[in-house]
Design a protein around this motif. Structure first.
Motif, mmCIF file in Angstrom:
data_model
loop_
_atom_site.group_PDB
_atom_site.id
_atom_site.type_symbol
_atom_site.label_atom_id
_atom_site.label_comp_id
_atom_site.label_asym_id
_atom_site.label_seq_id
_atom_site.Cartn_x
_atom_site.Cartn_y
_atom_site.Cartn_z
ATOM 1 N N GLU A 180 -15.197 -38.208 5.531
ATOM 2 C CA GLU A 180 -15.225 -39.357 4.625
ATOM 3 C C GLU A 180 -15.187 -38.879 3.186
ATOM 4 O OE1 GLU A 180 -18.721 -41.665 4.177
ATOM 5 O OE2 GLU A 180 -20.099 -39.961 4.301
ATOM 6 N N ARG A 181 -14.473 -39.609 2.358
ATOM 7 C CA ARG A 181 -14.432 -39.296 0.939
ATOM 8 C C ARG A 181 -15.684 -39.872 0.292
ATOM 9 N NH1 ARG A 181 -9.799 -42.117 -2.195
ATOM 10 N NH2 ARG A 181 -8.726 -41.545 -0.257
ATOM 11 N N TYR A 182 -16.489 -39.011 -0.358
ATOM 12 C CA TYR A 182 -17.765 -39.481 -0.893
ATOM 13 C C TYR A 182 -17.901 -39.319 -2.401
ATOM 14 C CZ TYR A 182 -19.434 -34.616 -1.179
ATOM 15 O OH TYR A 182 -19.594 -33.282 -1.494
ATOM 16 N N ASP A 183 -16.966 -38.626 -3.031
ATOM 17 C CA ASP A 183 -17.074 -38.448 -4.480
ATOM 18 C C ASP A 183 -15.712 -38.045 -5.016
ATOM 19 O OD1 ASP A 183 -18.200 -38.383 -6.977
ATOM 20 O OD2 ASP A 183 -19.634 -36.782 -6.550
ATOM 21 N N VAL A 184 -15.591 -38.075 -6.323
ATOM 22 C CA VAL A 184 -14.360 -37.665 -6.993
ATOM 23 C C VAL A 184 -14.731 -36.814 -8.204
ATOM 24 C CG1 VAL A 184 -14.255 -39.729 -8.448
ATOM 25 C CG2 VAL A 184 -12.152 -38.471 -7.952
ATOM 26 N N ALA A 185 -13.913 -35.826 -8.495
ATOM 27 C CA ALA A 185 -14.113 -34.968 -9.666
ATOM 28 C C ALA A 185 -12.769 -34.774 -10.340
ATOM 29 C CB ALA A 185 -14.705 -33.622 -9.250
ATOM 30 N N TRP A 186 -12.796 -34.304 -11.563
ATOM 31 C CA TRP A 186 -11.541 -34.105 -12.274
ATOM 32 C C TRP A 186 -11.656 -32.928 -13.232
ATOM 33 C CZ3 TRP A 186 -14.356 -38.633 -12.406
ATOM 34 C CH2 TRP A 186 -15.174 -38.807 -13.525
ATOM 35 N N ASN A 187 -10.504 -32.366 -13.528
ATOM 36 C CA ASN A 187 -10.379 -31.323 -14.547
ATOM 37 C C ASN A 187 -9.609 -31.882 -15.730
ATOM 38 O OD1 ASN A 187 -11.579 -29.603 -12.728
ATOM 39 N ND2 ASN A 187 -9.872 -28.157 -12.618
ATOM 40 N N MET A 188 -9.818 -31.274 -16.872
ATOM 41 C CA MET A 188 -9.012 -31.565 -18.041
ATOM 42 C C MET A 188 -8.205 -30.322 -18.385
ATOM 43 S SD MET A 188 -11.663 -33.790 -20.401
ATOM 44 C CE MET A 188 -10.399 -34.589 -21.400
ATOM 45 N N THR A 189 -7.099 -30.532 -19.084
ATOM 46 C CA THR A 189 -6.245 -29.427 -19.509
ATOM 47 C C THR A 189 -6.218 -29.369 -21.026
ATOM 48 O OG1 THR A 189 -4.833 -29.683 -17.558
ATOM 49 C CG2 THR A 189 -3.934 -28.432 -19.403
ATOM 50 N N ALA A 190 -6.440 -28.169 -21.549
ATOM 51 C CA ALA A 190 -6.376 -27.944 -22.994
ATOM 52 C C ALA A 190 -5.172 -27.067 -23.301
ATOM 53 C CB ALA A 190 -7.650 -27.276 -23.487
ATOM 54 N N ASP A 191 -4.321 -27.524 -24.193
ATOM 55 C CA ASP A 191 -3.152 -26.759 -24.623
ATOM 56 C C ASP A 191 -3.617 -25.664 -25.580
ATOM 57 O OD1 ASP A 191 -0.791 -25.763 -25.565
ATOM 58 O OD2 ASP A 191 -0.074 -27.646 -26.438
ATOM 59 N N LEU A 192 -3.390 -24.415 -25.213
ATOM 60 C CA LEU A 192 -3.873 -23.311 -26.036
ATOM 61 C C LEU A 192 -2.929 -22.980 -27.191
ATOM 62 C CD1 LEU A 192 -5.399 -20.962 -23.331
ATOM 63 C CD2 LEU A 192 -6.447 -22.844 -24.603
ATOM 64 N N GLY A 193 -1.828 -23.708 -27.293
ATOM 65 C CA GLY A 193 -0.960 -23.565 -28.453
ATOM 66 C C GLY A 193 -1.421 -24.417 -29.618
ATOM 67 N N ALA A 194 -2.445 -25.225 -29.405
ATOM 68 C CA ALA A 194 -2.964 -26.103 -30.452
ATOM 69 C C ALA A 194 -3.836 -25.318 -31.434
ATOM 70 C CB ALA A 194 -3.778 -27.233 -29.817
ATOM 71 N N ASP A 195 -4.230 -25.967 -32.499
ATOM 72 C CA ASP A 195 -5.103 -25.346 -33.500
ATOM 73 C C ASP A 195 -6.499 -25.180 -32.911
ATOM 74 O OD1 ASP A 195 -6.456 -24.491 -35.723
ATOM 75 O OD2 ASP A 195 -6.423 -26.444 -36.739
ATOM 76 N N LEU A 196 -6.937 -23.940 -32.776
ATOM 77 C CA LEU A 196 -8.267 -23.651 -32.234
ATOM 78 C C LEU A 196 -9.181 -23.022 -33.285
ATOM 79 C CD1 LEU A 196 -7.205 -22.197 -28.755
ATOM 80 C CD2 LEU A 196 -8.060 -24.503 -29.253
ATOM 81 N N SER A 197 -8.808 -23.139 -34.542
ATOM 82 C CA SER A 197 -9.603 -22.526 -35.606
ATOM 83 C C SER A 197 -10.990 -23.167 -35.678
ATOM 84 C CB SER A 197 -8.897 -22.670 -36.947
ATOM 85 O OG SER A 197 -8.718 -24.036 -37.274
ATOM 86 N N ALA A 198 -11.979 -22.358 -36.028
ATOM 87 C CA ALA A 198 -13.351 -22.858 -36.128
ATOM 88 C C ALA A 198 -14.086 -22.246 -37.317
ATOM 89 C CB ALA A 198 -14.102 -22.549 -34.841
ATOM 90 N N GLU A 199 -13.352 -21.545 -38.184
ATOM 91 C CA GLU A 199 -14.001 -20.802 -39.259
ATOM 92 C C GLU A 199 -14.815 -21.695 -40.203
ATOM 93 O OE1 GLU A 199 -10.957 -20.423 -38.269
ATOM 94 O OE2 GLU A 199 -10.923 -18.367 -37.510
ATOM 95 N N GLU A 200 -14.257 -22.843 -40.547
ATOM 96 C CA GLU A 200 -14.973 -23.741 -41.460
ATOM 97 C C GLU A 200 -16.279 -24.216 -40.839
ATOM 98 O OE1 GLU A 200 -14.303 -28.041 -43.699
ATOM 99 O OE2 GLU A 200 -12.548 -26.826 -43.114
ATOM 100 N N ASP A 201 -16.233 -24.562 -39.556
ATOM 101 C CA ASP A 201 -17.446 -24.997 -38.861
ATOM 102 C C ASP A 201 -18.444 -23.850 -38.746
ATOM 103 O OD1 ASP A 201 -16.688 -27.636 -38.497
ATOM 104 O OD2 ASP A 201 -15.693 -27.230 -36.593
#
Length: 284
Positions: free
Chosen positions: A133-154
């Protein structure tokens, strides 16, 4: 048609999984290697037929529960009863070990997927045909690593507030103790065994952590202590880990078994993309 199920060595299981997991190219061998190095004390097995393999294990946290950790049958061998034979053999092994219930669901902290990826529709159909029996559902998210990942200001803003962001190399056990205190021992095990681990602290007190590669190629787990939520610590730690994954040659990162959709969407533009169904069946 009767299929003889036999014990499988990790090398054989890796070869079969690599060829059979067509929607996860290049991951089969790594996943078998991962599942073959579980936490100390976990009871597990690998079983095979020609063209197929199953890995199963007992839960260390829920008495009487066993897990189908990985089931893979080569496309050319499907529709001939191999998957059914493997699942039945895994159930028999689990019952012999004391399991009263079997689950197509991840066995944290060392797992392949949260459940059955809905894209592997044949596996979901097999589970349902066997009475799961199906009793739960889960999911993943995808992050594009070509995006801006800078964090220096923070990072500079946090430094002005007395918060230091560090990469954990020598002091993983200290970070793991923080993780176990605030969350659980499964996440602590993942923190120790991750490919990369970052954390933030102030006045010697850890405020948050983020890990990647505990499950091959995926991001997670991560968490921020209640006193530091809303400060931007989580966003910085997430971006630091994703930048590591990009440096390791990945073009995208899966954020596994996601809870806070909004946080990941806003922090790095991640999108919900992969869905898993969790199944269970009583064995007694």
């Amino acid at each position: 048609m009767t299929h003889a199920v036999r014990a499988a060595e990790p090398a054989e299981a890796a070869r079969v999984a690599e060829a059979a997991l067509t929607l996860d190219p290049g991951e089969g061998a790594a996943l078998v290697a991962h599942l073959s190095r579980p936490p100390a004390g976990r009871r597990w097995t690998a079983l095979a037929v020609d063209g197929g393999v199953v890995l199963a294990s007992l839960s260390a946290h829920t008495a009487g529960v066993g897990h189908i950790d990985l089931l893979a049958v080569h496309p050319s061998a499907r529709g001939q009863g191999r998957g059914r034979a493997l699942v039945r053999a895994a159930e028999e092994w689990l019952a012999e070990q004391g399991a009263r219930q079997a689950r197509f669901a991840g066995n944290p902290p060392c797992y392949a997927w949260p459940g059955v990826d809905v894209r592997y529709t044949a596996a979901a159909c097999l589970a349902e045909s066997l009475g799961y029996e199906r009793y739960d559902v889960a999911w993943n998210m995808t992050a594009d690593l070509g995006a801006d990942l800078s964090a220096e200001e923070d990072v500079r803003r946090l430094e002005r507030a007395g918060v230091a962001v560090r990469e954990s190399v020598e002091d993983r056990e200290r970070v793991a103790a923080f993780v176990e205190e605030h969350w659980n021992d499964r996440w602590a095990w993942e923190a120790v065994h991750a490919a990369g681990l970052h954390y933030a602290e102030r006045d010697g007190r850890i405020l948050g952590f983020a890990a990647w590669g505990a499950r091959p190629a995926w991001f997670g787990p991560m968490g921020t202590a209640p006193e530091a939520r809303g400060t931007g610590v989580g966003r910085v730690l997430l971006r630091r880990c994703l930048a590591d994954q990009r440096a390791a040659g990945q073009s995208a990162a899966e954020i596994g078994w996601v809870g806070p959709l909004r946080f990941y969407s806003r922090a790095v533009g991640a999108r919900a993309e992969r869905v898993f169904w969790l199944y269970r069946r009583d064995l007694a």
